[in-house]
Design a protein around this motif. Structure first.
Motif, PDB file in Angstrom:
ATOM      1  N   ILE A   1       0.871  -1.172   0.000  1.00 15.51           N
ATOM      2  CA  ILE A   1       0.000   0.000   0.000  1.00 15.51           C
ATOM      3  C   ILE A   1       0.906   1.219   0.000  1.00 15.51           C
ATOM      4  CG2 ILE A   1      -1.832   1.243   1.200  1.00 15.51           C
ATOM      5  CD1 ILE A   1      -2.711  -1.390   2.420  1.00 15.51           C
ATOM      6  N   ALA A   2       1.003   1.879  -1.149  1.00 10.63           N
ATOM      7  CA  ALA A   2       1.880   3.040  -1.316  1.00 10.63           C
ATOM      8  C   ALA A   2       1.023   4.300  -1.340  1.00 10.63           C
ATOM      9  CB  ALA A   2       2.685   2.912  -2.606  1.00 10.63           C
ATOM     10  N   THR A   3       1.210   5.161  -0.362  1.00 13.30           N
ATOM     11  CA  THR A   3       0.405   6.374  -0.224  1.00 13.30           C
ATOM     12  C   THR A   3       1.223   7.566  -0.691  1.00 13.30           C
ATOM     13  OG1 THR A   3      -0.644   5.367   1.711  1.00 13.30           O
ATOM     14  CG2 THR A   3      -1.020   7.708   1.356  1.00 13.30           C
ATOM     15  N   ASN A   4       0.833   8.133  -1.817  1.00  9.30           N
ATOM     16  CA  ASN A   4       1.626   9.159  -2.496  1.00  9.30           C
ATOM     17  C   ASN A   4       1.315  10.557  -1.953  1.00  9.30           C
ATOM     18  OD1 ASN A   4       3.443  10.119  -4.468  1.00  9.30           O
ATOM     19  ND2 ASN A   4       1.759  10.567  -5.871  1.00  9.30           N
ATOM     20  N   ARG A   5       1.623  10.764  -0.681  1.00  6.28           N
ATOM     21  CA  ARG A   5       1.413  12.077  -0.064  1.00  6.28           C
ATOM     22  C   ARG A   5       2.263  12.173   1.196  1.00  6.28           C
ATOM     23  NH1 ARG A   5      -2.956  11.731   3.975  1.00  6.28           N
ATOM     24  NH2 ARG A   5      -3.396  13.938   3.629  1.00  6.28           N
ATOM     25  N   THR A   6       2.595  13.400   1.583  1.00 10.37           N
ATOM     26  CA  THR A   6       3.412  13.599   2.772  1.00 10.37           C
ATOM     27  C   THR A   6       2.631  13.186   4.012  1.00 10.37           C
ATOM     28  OG1 THR A   6       2.657  15.899   2.914  1.00 10.37           O
ATOM     29  CG2 THR A   6       4.726  15.492   1.747  1.00 10.37           C
ATOM     30  N   ASN A   7       3.366  12.855   5.064  1.00 13.06           N
ATOM     31  CA  ASN A   7       2.730  12.412   6.298  1.00 13.06           C
ATOM     32  C   ASN A   7       3.492  12.964   7.486  1.00 13.06           C
ATOM     33  OD1 ASN A   7       4.900  10.330   6.986  1.00 13.06           O
ATOM     34  ND2 ASN A   7       4.260   9.666   4.956  1.00 13.06           N
ATOM     35  N   ALA A   8       2.908  12.807   8.649  1.00 15.36           N
ATOM     36  CA  ALA A   8       3.499  13.386   9.859  1.00 15.36           C
ATOM     37  C   ALA A   8       4.862  12.782  10.176  1.00 15.36           C
ATOM     38  CB  ALA A   8       2.544  13.190  11.039  1.00 15.36           C
ATOM     39  N   ILE A   9       5.011  11.478   9.970  1.00 12.36           N
ATOM     40  CA  ILE A   9       6.276  10.814  10.315  1.00 12.36           C
ATOM     41  C   ILE A   9       7.411  11.320   9.441  1.00 12.36           C
ATOM     42  CG2 ILE A   9       7.442   8.575  10.467  1.00 12.36           C
ATOM     43  CD1 ILE A   9       4.758   7.285  11.007  1.00 12.36           C
ATOM     44  N   SER A  10       7.121  11.693   8.203  1.00  9.50           N
ATOM     45  CA  SER A  10       8.169  12.128   7.276  1.00  9.50           C
ATOM     46  C   SER A  10       8.641  13.549   7.546  1.00  9.50           C
ATOM     47  CB  SER A  10       7.674  12.033   5.838  1.00  9.50           C
ATOM     48  OG  SER A  10       6.662  12.991   5.586  1.00  9.50           O
ATOM     49  N   ARG A  11       7.939  14.312   8.321  1.00 13.45           N
ATOM     50  CA  ARG A  11       8.316  15.703   8.557  1.00 13.45           C
ATOM     51  C   ARG A  11       9.664  15.762   9.279  1.00 13.45           C
ATOM     52  NH1 ARG A  11       3.370  18.606  11.402  1.00 13.45           N
ATOM     53  NH2 ARG A  11       4.679  20.440  11.051  1.00 13.45           N
ATOM     54  N   GLY A  12      10.494  16.714   8.847  1.00  9.70           N
ATOM     55  CA  GLY A  12      11.812  16.832   9.454  1.00  9.70           C
ATOM     56  C   GLY A  12      12.769  15.769   8.976  1.00  9.70           C
ATOM     57  N   GLY A  13      12.699  15.443   7.685  1.00  8.88           N
ATOM     58  CA  GLY A  13      13.563  14.398   7.144  1.00  8.88           C
ATOM     59  C   GLY A  13      15.017  14.797   7.062  1.00  8.88           C
ATOM     60  N   SER A  14      15.310  16.097   7.086  1.00  5.71           N
ATOM     61  CA  SER A  14      16.693  16.576   7.056  1.00  5.71           C
ATOM     62  C   SER A  14      16.845  17.687   8.084  1.00  5.71           C
ATOM     63  CB  SER A  14      17.051  17.100   5.655  1.00  5.71           C
ATOM     64  OG  SER A  14      16.303  18.268   5.352  1.00  5.71           O
ATOM     65  N   GLY A  15      18.093  18.108   8.314  1.00  5.20           N
ATOM     66  CA  GLY A  15      18.336  19.161   9.292  1.00  5.20           C
ATOM     67  C   GLY A  15      17.637  20.461   8.939  1.00  5.20           C
ATOM     68  N   ILE A  16      17.648  20.829   7.653  1.00  2.00           N
ATOM     69  CA  ILE A  16      16.976  22.060   7.223  1.00  2.00           C
ATOM     70  C   ILE A  16      15.470  21.934   7.410  1.00  2.00           C
ATOM     71  CG2 ILE A  16      16.494  23.540   5.249  1.00  2.00           C
ATOM     72  CD1 ILE A  16      19.291  23.844   6.327  1.00  2.00           C
ATOM     73  N   ASP A  17      14.907  20.760   7.032  1.00  2.00           N
ATOM     74  CA  ASP A  17      13.466  20.553   7.198  1.00  2.00           C
ATOM     75  C   ASP A  17      13.071  20.623   8.672  1.00  2.00           C
ATOM     76  OD1 ASP A  17      13.223  20.215   4.483  1.00  2.00           O
ATOM     77  OD2 ASP A  17      13.323  18.030   4.574  1.00  2.00           O
ATOM     78  N   MET A  18      13.892  20.023   9.519  1.00  2.00           N
ATOM     79  CA  MET A  18      13.579  19.966  10.940  1.00  2.00           C
ATOM     80  C   MET A  18      13.557  21.361  11.561  1.00  2.00           C
ATOM     81  SD  MET A  18      12.836  17.385  12.901  1.00  2.00           S
ATOM     82  CE  MET A  18      11.795  17.933  14.251  1.00  2.00           C
ATOM     83  N   LEU A  19      14.298  22.277  10.971  1.00  2.00           N
ATOM     84  CA  LEU A  19      14.356  23.643  11.481  1.00  2.00           C
ATOM     85  C   LEU A  19      12.987  24.323  11.418  1.00  2.00           C
ATOM     86  CD1 LEU A  19      16.595  25.587  12.539  1.00  2.00           C
ATOM     87  CD2 LEU A  19      16.716  26.500  10.218  1.00  2.00           C
ATOM     88  N   TYR A  20      12.134  23.869  10.495  1.00  2.00           N
ATOM     89  CA  TYR A  20      10.834  24.505  10.285  1.00  2.00           C
ATOM     90  C   TYR A  20       9.673  23.619  10.715  1.00  2.00           C
ATOM     91  CZ  TYR A  20      13.746  27.710   7.677  1.00  2.00           C
ATOM     92  OH  TYR A  20      14.733  28.599   7.330  1.00  2.00           O
ATOM     93  N   VAL A  21       9.950  22.618  11.524  1.00  2.00           N
ATOM     94  CA  VAL A  21       8.903  21.754  12.073  1.00  2.00           C
ATOM     95  C   VAL A  21       8.720  22.098  13.554  1.00  2.00           C
ATOM     96  CG1 VAL A  21       8.247  19.388  12.637  1.00  2.00           C
ATOM     97  CG2 VAL A  21       9.366  19.879  10.462  1.00  2.00           C
ATOM     98  N   LYS A  22       7.541  22.549  13.912  1.00  2.00           N
ATOM     99  CA  LYS A  22       7.274  22.894  15.303  1.00  2.00           C
ATOM    100  C   LYS A  22       7.213  21.618  16.143  1.00  2.00           C
ATOM    101  CE  LYS A  22       4.411  25.896  18.159  1.00  2.00           C
ATOM    102  NZ  LYS A  22       3.261  26.824  18.186  1.00  2.00           N
ATOM    103  N   ILE A  23       8.080  21.543  17.137  1.00  2.00           N
ATOM    104  CA  ILE A  23       8.180  20.343  17.964  1.00  2.00           C
ATOM    105  C   ILE A  23       7.311  20.531  19.196  1.00  2.00           C
ATOM    106  CG2 ILE A  23       9.761  18.808  19.195  1.00  2.00           C
ATOM    107  CD1 ILE A  23      12.012  19.860  17.421  1.00  2.00           C
ATOM    108  N   ASN A  24       6.200  19.842  19.233  1.00  2.00           N
ATOM    109  CA  ASN A  24       5.287  19.945  20.372  1.00  2.00           C
ATOM    110  C   ASN A  24       4.511  18.641  20.515  1.00  2.00           C
ATOM    111  OD1 ASN A  24       3.430  20.048  18.261  1.00  2.00           O
ATOM    112  ND2 ASN A  24       3.170  22.269  18.408  1.00  2.00           N
ATOM    113  N   MET A  25       3.629  18.598  21.492  1.00  2.00           N
ATOM    114  CA  MET A  25       2.880  17.373  21.758  1.00  2.00           C
ATOM    115  C   MET A  25       1.888  17.075  20.643  1.00  2.00           C
ATOM    116  SD  MET A  25       4.426  16.595  24.472  1.00  2.00           S
ATOM    117  CE  MET A  25       3.548  15.141  25.009  1.00  2.00           C
ATOM    118  N   GLU A  26       1.419  18.111  19.940  1.00  2.00           N
ATOM    119  CA  GLU A  26       0.503  17.885  18.823  1.00  2.00           C
ATOM    120  C   GLU A  26       1.193  17.103  17.703  1.00  2.00           C
ATOM    121  OE1 GLU A  26       0.813  20.758  20.405  1.00  2.00           O
ATOM    122  OE2 GLU A  26      -1.166  20.876  21.338  1.00  2.00           O
ATOM    123  N   LEU A  27       2.484  17.383  17.479  1.00  2.00           N
ATOM    124  CA  LEU A  27       3.236  16.631  16.473  1.00  2.00           C
ATOM    125  C   LEU A  27       3.307  15.158  16.852  1.00  2.00           C
ATOM    126  CD1 LEU A  27       5.047  16.431  13.962  1.00  2.00           C
ATOM    127  CD2 LEU A  27       6.983  17.083  15.413  1.00  2.00           C
TER     128      LEU A  27
END
Length: 525
Positions: free
Chosen positions: A472-498
């Motif tokens: 089952i291949a789901t062709n869309r971004t998901n919560a687990i994939s957020r922050g895949g690199s150091g630059i991406d992680m810089l713009y991901v709000k780290i909180n309990m909602e995440l």
């Protein structure tokens, strides 16, 4: 794969890299000798006249430049050798670095995976056409506070990363054999998925302090980057504005060089200050770059302590080809967040995956086609049969425009099957060589569940069912994939909602096994 096999693969690729670089230097030297010989034989008189005229130019001599014209040709020849010589120096130390890295690993040192990239060792530029040849893939790692780039074939990257990550490779191979080789399932423990409110209580007690520290560190790091950017824009903008108004900024070039040098020194000091601050924050437990390593692994263990989470690995090209979802091409794979295990007696693996492809003879500036980007989930299908069923979601005109290049690379092997469920026919296209098999597997209840999964994932679900597993291949971004690199992680709000989003997404993914009743005895009859 074990550590000795990983070392052998990297060493062999290093030997290949050395042969290519040495060959290129020899070819360049031969080419230079040939060019110099031809110039001496056929163009020396004209060249002498040109250089004499160039060197006697009063304007150049008045600027003190005429004395340097004789060095132009030697400098050009040396510039042609710079890149090959840099490569030669790098590979000269490569074997020593390989021995050092594997020595550290054998001593139990922790390894950080920074990423991987491909470099072309031979580049031939002819007018507007550039031929890039002899690609070598490099795995970038950090170990004992030093960074290394290790050459290895691209298709071995996930296996080597598992070794470097100290993953349980024996258990991984066990799950893979059950998924692809029809091996007997040895694990049959039950997983009771906890409701979200129970996870929230656990997360509050387990992660709250770390999450708060990481978020503070992330915000301050982002603000530092904004500050550096604003200062740079203000300097350049002010310089351009004053120049456009005709204001005389400097009386001589020395003042200009002094101002530019001072600005560069200031930004260098600011950059080192940012680096020192980041290291200090990280040592205090606020390193936001460690979010997945420190938090996500424990979140997966909360779901089931026997599941294995490996941050930087993903499926290999053989596993991708096994699905028959995509045309057979020389794809590049990247991704991470691989989870493997057994859910209520069903072997599974999941990862975030990006598939890209570069068409032949494409323009150098044209980016690679993004074939797929999303979650790739594989579970053991309990019923053994011969054949392959491929299911694609139907999309309207605007839906196709918003998607990536997946439509150009999908495989449509088999006949198009028309099923009796009108709503299913609106959502999916089904391909299979065996009409009877397709109807046997795609029962009304099974189709109903696939429709629910597809609606929940915005019509981006691609499915393949074959003799051993279901993909089952789901062709869309998901919560687990957020922050895949150091630059991406810089713009991901780290909180309990995440964390809530990640937990919900992971448990919903596992309930696909329950939804499709892959652990039900009806398939085993």
């Amino acid at each position: 794969m074990n550590i000795d096999e990983a070392k052998q693969i990297i060493t062999c690729e290093s030997d290949y890299e050395r042969k290519i670089v040495v060959r290129n230097i020899i070819l360049i030297i031969i080419l230079i000798i040939v060019i110099v010989g031809l110039v001496i034989k056929y163009a020396m008189p004209q060249l002498k006249d040109y250089i004499s005229g160039f060197g006697s130019d009063e304007n150049l001599n008045s600027q003190g430049f005429g004395a340097y014209y004789k060095f132009i040709v030697p400098v050009i020849l040396l510039l042609a050798l710079i890149n090959p010589i840099k490569n030669l120096i790098a590979i000269k130390n490569r074997r020593k670095h390989i021995e050092k890295v594997f020595g550290f690993l054998s001593e139990g040192s922790e390894c950080q995976i920074h990423g991987n990239h491909t470099k072309y060792l031979t580049i031939i530029a002819l007018a507007k056409i550039k031929f890039s040849l002899n690609p070598v893939h490099y795995l970038e790692i950090g170990i004992n506070s030093k960074n290394y780039a290790l050459p290895l074939p691209e298709n071995y990257v996930p296996d080597v990363v598992r070794v470097f990550s100290n993953a349980n490779t024996a258990y991984f191979q066990e799950v893979i054999s059950e998924l692809y080789n029809d091996s007997e399932i040895k694990e049959n423990y039950k997983t009771d998925l906890k409701p979200l409110n129970e996870f929230q209580s656990f997360a509050q007690n387990e992660f709250a302090t770390e999450i708060a520290q990481m978020e503070r560190g992330r915000r301050k790091s982002k603000n530092m980057i904004y500050l550096q950017t604003i200062i740079a824009i203000a300097f350049v903008g002010g310089f351009v504005y004053l120049s456009s108004t005709g204001t005389s900024l400097f009386t001589n070039s020395n003042q200009l060089m002094f101002i530019i040098g001072g600005f560069l020194l200031f930004t260098l000091i600011l950059g080192y200050g940012f680096k020192f601050y980041h290291q200090k924050t990280a040592s205090a437990g606020g390193n936001y770059l460690d979010f997945k390593k420190a938090i996500l692994s424990r979140l997966v263990a909360f779901v089931n302590p026997k599941f294995h989470y490996i941050e930087k690995t993903y499926i290999g090209i053989d596993e991708l080809n096994h699905s028959n979802l995509f045309e057979d091409k020389n794809y590049s794979l990247s991704g991470g967040d691989q989870i493997i295990g057994h859910y209520n007696g069903v072997a599974f693996q999941s990862c975030n995956l990006t598939i890209s492809y570069r068409p032949n003879f494409s323009n150098e500036k044209t980016p690679d086609d993004v074939v797929f980007s999303g979650n790739y989930f594989v579970a053991r299908f309990p019923k053994k049969f011969n054949g392959n069923i491929i299911i694609h979601p139907k999309k309207g005109f605007f839906g196709s425009l918003k998607s990536n290049d997946i439509a150009d690379y999908l495989k449509t092997t088999g006949d198009k099957i028309r099923l009796e469920d009108p709503e299913f026919q609106k959502q999916f296209e089904v391909y299979c060589d065996d009409q009877i098999l397709a109807r046997y597997i795609l029962t009304p209840a099974f189709m109903e569940r696939l429709k629910e999964i597809n609606v929940r994932n915005k019509g981006e679900v691609y499915i393949s069912i074959n003799e051993s597993n279901i993909v089952i291949a789901t062709n869309r971004t998901n919560a687990i994939s957020r922050g895949g690199s150091g630059i991406d992680m810089l713009y991901v709000k780290i909180n309990m909602e995440l964390l809530d989003d990640i937990y919900t997404e992971l448990t919903e993914q596992l309930t696909v096994i329950d939804t499709l009743k892959l652990n039900d005895n009806i398939w085993r009859n």
